[in-house]
Design a protein around this motif. Structure first.
Motif, PDB file in Angstrom:
ATOM      1  N   LEU B 111       0.942  -0.998   0.105  1.00  0.00           N
ATOM      2  CA  LEU B 111      -0.080   0.015  -0.127  1.00  0.00           C
ATOM      3  C   LEU B 111       0.774   1.324  -0.045  1.00  0.00           C
ATOM      4  O   LEU B 111       0.592   2.456  -0.817  1.00  0.00           O
ATOM      5  CB  LEU B 111      -0.865   0.005   1.201  1.00  0.00           C
ATOM      6  CG  LEU B 111      -2.028  -0.970   1.154  1.00  0.00           C
ATOM      7  CD1 LEU B 111      -2.806  -0.943   2.505  1.00  0.00           C
ATOM      8  CD2 LEU B 111      -3.046  -0.768   0.185  1.00  0.00           C
ATOM      9  N   PHE B 114       2.309   1.875  -3.414  1.00  0.00           N
ATOM     10  CA  PHE B 114       1.222   2.307  -4.344  1.00  0.00           C
ATOM     11  C   PHE B 114       1.083   3.612  -4.127  1.00  0.00           C
ATOM     12  O   PHE B 114       0.995   4.461  -5.290  1.00  0.00           O
ATOM     13  CB  PHE B 114      -0.082   1.452  -4.034  1.00  0.00           C
ATOM     14  CG  PHE B 114      -1.203   1.701  -5.082  1.00  0.00           C
ATOM     15  CD1 PHE B 114      -1.239   1.385  -6.253  1.00  0.00           C
ATOM     16  CD2 PHE B 114      -2.105   2.791  -4.702  1.00  0.00           C
ATOM     17  CE1 PHE B 114      -2.211   1.836  -7.312  1.00  0.00           C
ATOM     18  CE2 PHE B 114      -3.134   3.516  -5.514  1.00  0.00           C
ATOM     19  CZ  PHE B 114      -3.031   2.762  -6.782  1.00  0.00           C
ATOM     20  N   PHE B 115       0.777   4.197  -3.090  1.00  0.00           N
ATOM     21  CA  PHE B 115       0.557   5.670  -2.913  1.00  0.00           C
ATOM     22  C   PHE B 115       1.726   6.488  -2.973  1.00  0.00           C
ATOM     23  O   PHE B 115       1.671   7.750  -2.969  1.00  0.00           O
ATOM     24  CB  PHE B 115      -0.150   5.924  -1.537  1.00  0.00           C
ATOM     25  CG  PHE B 115      -1.620   5.201  -1.544  1.00  0.00           C
ATOM     26  CD1 PHE B 115      -2.507   6.111  -2.424  1.00  0.00           C
ATOM     27  CD2 PHE B 115      -1.926   4.142  -0.896  1.00  0.00           C
ATOM     28  CE1 PHE B 115      -3.892   5.605  -2.570  1.00  0.00           C
ATOM     29  CE2 PHE B 115      -3.446   3.671  -1.116  1.00  0.00           C
ATOM     30  CZ  PHE B 115      -4.251   4.451  -1.715  1.00  0.00           C
ATOM     31  N   ASN B 118       1.550   6.627  -6.866  1.00  0.00           N
ATOM     32  CA  ASN B 118       0.088   7.248  -6.924  1.00  0.00           C
ATOM     33  C   ASN B 118      -0.460   8.543  -5.881  1.00  0.00           C
ATOM     34  O   ASN B 118      -1.503   8.221  -5.096  1.00  0.00           O
ATOM     35  CB  ASN B 118      -0.798   6.432  -7.171  1.00  0.00           C
ATOM     36  CG  ASN B 118      -0.535   5.213  -8.360  1.00  0.00           C
ATOM     37  OD1 ASN B 118      -0.621   5.458  -9.469  1.00  0.00           O
ATOM     38  ND2 ASN B 118      -0.096   4.030  -7.665  1.00  0.00           N
ATOM     39  N   ILE B 120      -1.891  11.647  -4.045  1.00  0.00           N
ATOM     40  CA  ILE B 120      -3.259  12.261  -4.432  1.00  0.00           C
ATOM     41  C   ILE B 120      -2.818  13.619  -4.213  1.00  0.00           C
ATOM     42  O   ILE B 120      -2.305  14.155  -3.220  1.00  0.00           O
ATOM     43  CB  ILE B 120      -4.158  12.060  -3.200  1.00  0.00           C
ATOM     44  CG1 ILE B 120      -4.362  10.295  -3.130  1.00  0.00           C
ATOM     45  CG2 ILE B 120      -5.289  12.718  -3.508  1.00  0.00           C
ATOM     46  CD1 ILE B 120      -5.096   9.769  -2.193  1.00  0.00           C
ATOM     47  N   ASN B 122      -2.300  17.566  -3.830  1.00  0.00           N
ATOM     48  CA  ASN B 122      -2.543  18.313  -2.604  1.00  0.00           C
ATOM     49  C   ASN B 122      -3.040  17.563  -1.366  1.00  0.00           C
ATOM     50  O   ASN B 122      -3.654  18.424  -0.318  1.00  0.00           O
ATOM     51  CB  ASN B 122      -3.558  19.335  -2.931  1.00  0.00           C
ATOM     52  CG  ASN B 122      -3.137  20.137  -4.203  1.00  0.00           C
ATOM     53  OD1 ASN B 122      -1.985  20.726  -4.012  1.00  0.00           O
ATOM     54  ND2 ASN B 122      -3.757  20.338  -5.031  1.00  0.00           N
ATOM     55  N   PHE B 123      -2.748  16.244  -1.173  1.00  0.00           N
ATOM     56  CA  PHE B 123      -3.465  15.546  -0.119  1.00  0.00           C
ATOM     57  C   PHE B 123      -2.164  14.883   0.490  1.00  0.00           C
ATOM     58  O   PHE B 123      -1.378  14.265  -0.182  1.00  0.00           O
ATOM     59  CB  PHE B 123      -4.346  14.880  -0.349  1.00  0.00           C
ATOM     60  CG  PHE B 123      -5.225  13.917   0.688  1.00  0.00           C
ATOM     61  CD1 PHE B 123      -5.974  14.853   1.264  1.00  0.00           C
ATOM     62  CD2 PHE B 123      -4.680  12.708   1.275  1.00  0.00           C
ATOM     63  CE1 PHE B 123      -6.559  14.177   2.470  1.00  0.00           C
ATOM     64  CE2 PHE B 123      -5.526  12.340   2.110  1.00  0.00           C
ATOM     65  CZ  PHE B 123      -6.396  12.882   3.041  1.00  0.00           C
ATOM     66  N   GLU B 124      -1.963  15.042   1.811  1.00  0.00           N
ATOM     67  CA  GLU B 124      -0.933  14.073   2.525  1.00  0.00           C
ATOM     68  C   GLU B 124      -1.513  13.109   3.330  1.00  0.00           C
ATOM     69  O   GLU B 124      -2.473  13.235   4.175  1.00  0.00           O
ATOM     70  CB  GLU B 124      -0.144  15.209   3.440  1.00  0.00           C
ATOM     71  CG  GLU B 124       1.225  14.529   4.186  1.00  0.00           C
ATOM     72  CD  GLU B 124       1.661  15.004   5.338  1.00  0.00           C
ATOM     73  OE1 GLU B 124       0.796  16.155   5.588  1.00  0.00           O
ATOM     74  OE2 GLU B 124       2.446  14.783   5.983  1.00  0.00           O
ATOM     75  N   ILE B 125      -1.084  11.929   3.028  1.00  0.00           N
ATOM     76  CA  ILE B 125      -1.950  10.711   3.556  1.00  0.00           C
ATOM     77  C   ILE B 125      -1.149  10.552   4.858  1.00  0.00           C
ATOM     78  O   ILE B 125       0.080  10.499   5.134  1.00  0.00           O
ATOM     79  CB  ILE B 125      -1.429   9.340   2.696  1.00  0.00           C
ATOM     80  CG1 ILE B 125      -2.494   9.604   1.510  1.00  0.00           C
ATOM     81  CG2 ILE B 125      -2.047   8.218   3.567  1.00  0.00           C
ATOM     82  CD1 ILE B 125      -2.090   8.446   0.421  1.00  0.00           C
ATOM     83  N   LYS B 126      -1.992  10.217   6.070  1.00  0.00           N
ATOM     84  CA  LYS B 126      -1.349  10.082   7.392  1.00  0.00           C
ATOM     85  C   LYS B 126      -1.605   8.527   7.791  1.00  0.00           C
ATOM     86  O   LYS B 126      -0.866   8.022   8.530  1.00  0.00           O
ATOM     87  CB  LYS B 126      -2.279  10.965   8.378  1.00  0.00           C
ATOM     88  CG  LYS B 126      -1.499  12.601   8.107  1.00  0.00           C
ATOM     89  CD  LYS B 126      -1.868  13.215   9.365  1.00  0.00           C
ATOM     90  CE  LYS B 126      -1.112  14.665   9.256  1.00  0.00           C
ATOM     91  NZ  LYS B 126      -2.360  15.708   9.839  1.00  0.00           N
ATOM     92  N   GLU B 127      -2.590   7.949   7.272  1.00  0.00           N
ATOM     93  CA  GLU B 127      -2.925   6.887   7.510  1.00  0.00           C
ATOM     94  C   GLU B 127      -3.796   5.968   6.496  1.00  0.00           C
ATOM     95  O   GLU B 127      -4.489   6.561   5.947  1.00  0.00           O
ATOM     96  CB  GLU B 127      -3.869   6.651   9.028  1.00  0.00           C
ATOM     97  CG  GLU B 127      -4.102   5.539   9.627  1.00  0.00           C
ATOM     98  CD  GLU B 127      -5.150   5.422  10.578  1.00  0.00           C
ATOM     99  OE1 GLU B 127      -4.878   6.228  11.625  1.00  0.00           O
ATOM    100  OE2 GLU B 127      -6.257   5.212  10.389  1.00  0.00           O
ATOM    101  N   ILE B 128      -3.264   4.771   6.263  1.00  0.00           N
ATOM    102  CA  ILE B 128      -4.022   3.973   5.249  1.00  0.00           C
ATOM    103  C   ILE B 128      -4.473   2.493   6.074  1.00  0.00           C
ATOM    104  O   ILE B 128      -3.458   1.969   6.459  1.00  0.00           O
ATOM    105  CB  ILE B 128      -2.987   3.355   4.173  1.00  0.00           C
ATOM    106  CG1 ILE B 128      -2.382   4.589   3.681  1.00  0.00           C
ATOM    107  CG2 ILE B 128      -3.712   2.490   3.123  1.00  0.00           C
ATOM    108  CD1 ILE B 128      -1.324   4.268   2.766  1.00  0.00           C
ATOM    109  N   LYS B 129      -5.620   2.552   6.070  1.00  0.00           N
ATOM    110  CA  LYS B 129      -6.403   1.586   6.826  1.00  0.00           C
ATOM    111  C   LYS B 129      -7.559   0.696   6.025  1.00  0.00           C
ATOM    112  O   LYS B 129      -8.209   1.166   5.162  1.00  0.00           O
ATOM    113  CB  LYS B 129      -7.323   2.460   7.997  1.00  0.00           C
ATOM    114  CG  LYS B 129      -7.179   1.281   9.124  1.00  0.00           C
ATOM    115  CD  LYS B 129      -6.694   2.028  10.503  1.00  0.00           C
ATOM    116  CE  LYS B 129      -6.665   0.721  11.679  1.00  0.00           C
ATOM    117  NZ  LYS B 129      -6.207   1.432  12.710  1.00  0.00           N
ATOM    118  N   LEU B 130      -7.307  -0.485   6.041  1.00  0.00           N
ATOM    119  CA  LEU B 130      -8.289  -1.380   5.267  1.00  0.00           C
ATOM    120  C   LEU B 130      -9.202  -2.061   6.069  1.00  0.00           C
ATOM    121  O   LEU B 130      -9.130  -2.442   7.187  1.00  0.00           O
ATOM    122  CB  LEU B 130      -7.223  -2.642   4.849  1.00  0.00           C
ATOM    123  CG  LEU B 130      -7.529  -3.216   3.375  1.00  0.00           C
ATOM    124  CD1 LEU B 130      -6.930  -2.165   2.534  1.00  0.00           C
ATOM    125  CD2 LEU B 130      -6.812  -4.228   3.085  1.00  0.00           C
TER     126      LEU B 130
END
Lengths: 144, 144
Positions: B111, B114-115, B118, B120, B122-130
């Motif tokens: 994950l 992937f990010f 890829n 997003i 203007n967006f900063e991902i802080k957490e990736i949860k499934l």
DNA sequence: TATTAAATAGGAATAATTCCAAATTAAAAA
DNA sequence: TTTTTAATTTGGAATTATTCCTATTTAATA
């Protein structure tokens, strides 16, 4: 989807095509913003001023039961609803209530592959959904 | 973590080490089952019979603010709490209230990769949860 | 058009959570 | 150690989202 098509869809799913249901489902299809029950209440009230909030809840429950609508989990305690059921993930902005849809066939393939290779014993996966939490950067949508 | 260590952890995070907080956090660390506020209330009451439910909520809020605890939402909309903050995902069983933790470094790497590729705009991902939804198969934990 | 089972309305009930103000207490200062 | 003070706890009231209840209405069907 127009009124006639909505009527058919409701009937096809064994739901009586009442004006209330037609308008609720129509409102759900009009917005991508994962509305709350209250949001839908406001929207539908414009069309049917006498509609009751109970009916909104009842109708949403019926639509969920028939898999025409799903719920979205938020960190706050209001339930949000979603009438777009094709596979997509959710971006949660700023720990708050803004939820944006994220579509990626590549990601879906990646996940499906992964769980095909790494199946969970005695468990059948029906849905794989990603929650992306984070914040806007730059000065794009920032407002503090 | 023993009492002394919990005390230190609370102080380190700028929280007064009250008996109430120590016991609430201790209870949280004792269970992997994503307890509700009421669950914790029952557990802590065994130690501090006079504790108030308000204090449970206050304390959990403080712990969340200091990132010592996070919340999980179930399908039935009850808030559950989680003191285990290492990266893991959640398996939602049978549309009900059972939530199981799922750990996989391989999945996390997948994950993150992937990010990274890829991102997003203007967006900063802080957490990736499934969120994995599904049901038990075979006769393992089935009961209907 | 009449029948009937299903749905609606709307007010009351419930349950989870938040709010409030007085009393208590942990930590810092003296 | 004692005092001071700001933070925390209590517990009950208030709030909010949602569910429940039941008389009335209505869509579908015969």
């Amino acid at each position: 989807m127009n009124i006639e098509e909505i009527k058919n869809k409701l009937s096809q799913h064994g739901l009586k095509a009442t004006i209330q249901r037609i308008q609720v489902y129509s409102a759900m299809l009009k917005t991508k913003s994962h509305p709350t029950a209250e949001d839908i209440y406001s929207m539908v009230k414009a069309e049917i001023p006498s509609i009751s909030l109970s009916t909104i809840y009842n109708t949403l429950d019926s639509l969920i039961e028939k898999n025409l609508v799903s719920t979205v989990k938020t960190d706050s305690d209001v339930t949000r609803y979603d009438a777009f059921l094709d596979s997509h993930h959710h971006i949660y902005v700023g720990g708050g209530d803004e939820i944006i849809d994220y579509y990626s066939q590549e990601l879906d393939d990646l996940l499906n592959d992964f769980f095909k290779k790494n199946s969970i014993p005695n468990f059948e996966i029906k849905e794989i959904k990603l929650q992306l939490k984070g914040d806007y950067v730059n000065n794009q949508k920032e407002n503090n």
